[in-house]
Write a protein that holds these residues in place. Sequence first.
Motif, PDB file in Angstrom:
ATOM      1  N   GLN A 111       0.707  -1.599   0.057  1.00 41.63           N
ATOM      2  CA  GLN A 111      -0.431   0.108  -0.226  1.00 41.63           C
ATOM      3  C   GLN A 111       1.022   1.365   0.000  1.00 41.63           C
ATOM      4  O   GLN A 111       1.815   1.110   0.702  1.00 41.63           O
ATOM      5  CB  GLN A 111      -1.046   0.567   1.136  1.00 41.63           C
TER       6      GLN A 111
ATOM      7  N   TYR B 280      -4.053 -16.576   3.894  1.00 41.47           N
ATOM      8  CA  TYR B 280      -5.067 -15.460   4.571  1.00 41.47           C
ATOM      9  C   TYR B 280      -5.787 -16.511   4.430  1.00 41.47           C
ATOM     10  O   TYR B 280      -7.233 -15.538   5.445  1.00 41.47           O
ATOM     11  CB  TYR B 280      -4.953 -14.964   2.649  1.00 41.47           C
TER      12      TYR B 280
ATOM     13  N   PHE C 190       2.571  -6.614  14.121  1.00 42.52           N
ATOM     14  CA  PHE C 190       3.332  -6.021  12.747  1.00 42.52           C
ATOM     15  C   PHE C 190       2.466  -5.528  11.119  1.00 42.52           C
ATOM     16  O   PHE C 190       2.779  -4.389  10.815  1.00 42.52           O
ATOM     17  CB  PHE C 190       4.430  -7.595  11.906  1.00 42.52           C
ATOM     18  N   GLY C 191       0.778  -5.856  11.597  1.00 37.13           N
ATOM     19  CA  GLY C 191      -0.183  -5.638  10.838  1.00 37.13           C
ATOM     20  C   GLY C 191      -0.480  -4.015  11.213  1.00 37.13           C
ATOM     21  O   GLY C 191      -1.883  -4.245  10.044  1.00 37.13           O
ATOM     22  N   MET C 192      -0.683  -4.337  12.039  1.00 37.50           N
ATOM     23  CA  MET C 192      -1.906  -3.532  12.568  1.00 37.50           C
ATOM     24  C   MET C 192      -1.514  -2.242  13.392  1.00 37.50           C
ATOM     25  O   MET C 192      -1.663  -1.157  13.679  1.00 37.50           O
ATOM     26  CB  MET C 192      -2.720  -4.264  13.472  1.00 37.50           C
ATOM     27  N   GLN C 193       0.399  -1.599  12.833  1.00 38.11           N
ATOM     28  CA  GLN C 193       0.254  -0.108  12.848  1.00 38.11           C
ATOM     29  C   GLN C 193       1.558  -0.169  12.135  1.00 38.11           C
ATOM     30  O   GLN C 193       2.145  -1.041  11.888  1.00 38.11           O
ATOM     31  CB  GLN C 193       0.658  -0.920  15.087  1.00 38.11           C
ATOM     32  N   THR C 194       1.632   0.811  12.473  1.00 36.41           N
ATOM     33  CA  THR C 194       2.678   1.615  11.327  1.00 36.41           C
ATOM     34  C   THR C 194       3.876   1.913  11.897  1.00 36.41           C
ATOM     35  O   THR C 194       3.719   2.385  13.367  1.00 36.41           O
ATOM     36  CB  THR C 194       2.369   2.723  10.706  1.00 36.41           C
ATOM     37  N   GLY C 195       4.635   1.525  11.326  1.00 38.70           N
ATOM     38  CA  GLY C 195       6.208   2.244  11.670  1.00 38.70           C
ATOM     39  C   GLY C 195       6.791   3.183  11.940  1.00 38.70           C
ATOM     40  O   GLY C 195       7.670   3.878  12.146  1.00 38.70           O
TER      41      GLY C 195
ATOM     42  N   ILE D 101       0.688 -11.119  14.288  1.00 36.67           N
ATOM     43  CA  ILE D 101      -0.357  -9.762  12.890  1.00 36.67           C
ATOM     44  C   ILE D 101      -0.099  -8.484  13.298  1.00 36.67           C
ATOM     45  O   ILE D 101      -0.131  -8.110  12.525  1.00 36.67           O
ATOM     46  CB  ILE D 101      -1.304 -10.948  12.663  1.00 36.67           C
TER      47      ILE D 101
ATOM     48  N   ASN E 278       1.991   3.129   3.201  1.00 40.36           N
ATOM     49  CA  ASN E 278       2.391   2.205   4.409  1.00 40.36           C
ATOM     50  C   ASN E 278       4.516   2.626   3.931  1.00 40.36           C
ATOM     51  O   ASN E 278       5.067   3.086   3.206  1.00 40.36           O
ATOM     52  CB  ASN E 278       2.380   0.633   4.159  1.00 40.36           C
ATOM     53  N   LEU E 279       4.969   2.575   5.260  1.00 41.33           N
ATOM     54  CA  LEU E 279       6.219   3.051   5.992  1.00 41.33           C
ATOM     55  C   LEU E 279       6.977   2.076   4.961  1.00 41.33           C
ATOM     56  O   LEU E 279       7.915   2.508   4.312  1.00 41.33           O
ATOM     57  CB  LEU E 279       7.220   3.479   7.246  1.00 41.33           C
ATOM     58  N   THR E 280       6.673   1.663   4.514  1.00 44.42           N
ATOM     59  CA  THR E 280       7.463  -0.562   4.851  1.00 44.42           C
ATOM     60  C   THR E 280       7.760   0.263   2.686  1.00 44.42           C
ATOM     61  O   THR E 280       8.963  -0.351   2.193  1.00 44.42           O
ATOM     62  CB  THR E 280       6.992  -1.653   4.336  1.00 44.42           C
TER      63      THR E 280
ATOM     64  N   TYR F 172      -5.638 -17.256   8.517  1.00 44.22           N
ATOM     65  CA  TYR F 172      -6.119 -16.439   9.264  1.00 44.22           C
ATOM     66  C   TYR F 172      -7.557 -16.190   9.511  1.00 44.22           C
ATOM     67  O   TYR F 172      -7.282 -16.099  10.152  1.00 44.22           O
ATOM     68  CB  TYR F 172      -5.139 -14.554   8.338  1.00 44.22           C
TER      69      TYR F 172
ATOM     70  N   LYS G 287       8.447  -1.166  15.774  1.00 41.72           N
ATOM     71  CA  LYS G 287       8.259  -2.565  15.507  1.00 41.72           C
ATOM     72  C   LYS G 287       8.780  -3.601  15.941  1.00 41.72           C
ATOM     73  O   LYS G 287       9.076  -4.529  16.409  1.00 41.72           O
ATOM     74  CB  LYS G 287       7.732  -2.749  14.439  1.00 41.72           C
TER      75      LYS G 287
END
Length: 114
Positions: free
Chosen positions: A2, A103, A34-39, A31, A5-7, A106, A44
């Motif tokens: 996305q 997925y 790493f997947g529901m908050q941003t760096g 999950i 995203n910072l990534t 999950y 992280k």
Amino acid sequence: MQMENLTREIIERTGRFNASVLTEDVPFETIRHFGMQTGRETDKFAHFAPFSRSKNGLIYLTEHTNAMFSCEVKEKINLGSHMMFIGEVTESKVLGKQPPCTYAHYHKAIKPKL
Ligand SMILES: Cc1cc2nc3c(=O)[nH]c(=O)nc-3n(C[C@H](O)[C@H](O)[C@H](O)COP(=O)(O)O)c2cc1C
């Protein structure tokens, strides 16, 4: 990846990334972490012990994963909402025998039911 995203930003800047293959036994907390908050707001890896470093200097997860790949970006394709990175694998490791977390798994077994 996305756009917001910072990534995505870091991969574009450095031209490399690691991918960890999560296994079916991964806890929801991993999950969420790493997947529901941003760096952009939290480091992280600051209080997350189970990781190691690959030859490219990047981090990869060593628990609840069965493989890792280090990649060098060869091409990036702007899809509007997402940036697609095409990477060449520069290093890979098998880390375990547990089945990979899809997925579908999950949604069926890990995501908390409301
Ligand atoms: C199950 C799950 C799957 C996700 N898949 C993707 C994905 O394929 N691509 C993506 O860009 N974000 C995905 N996300 C969202 C990112 O992990 C999320 O936006 C994250 O906070 C971005 O952090 P960053 O800003 O540090 O890069 C997913 C999140 C979850 C919980």
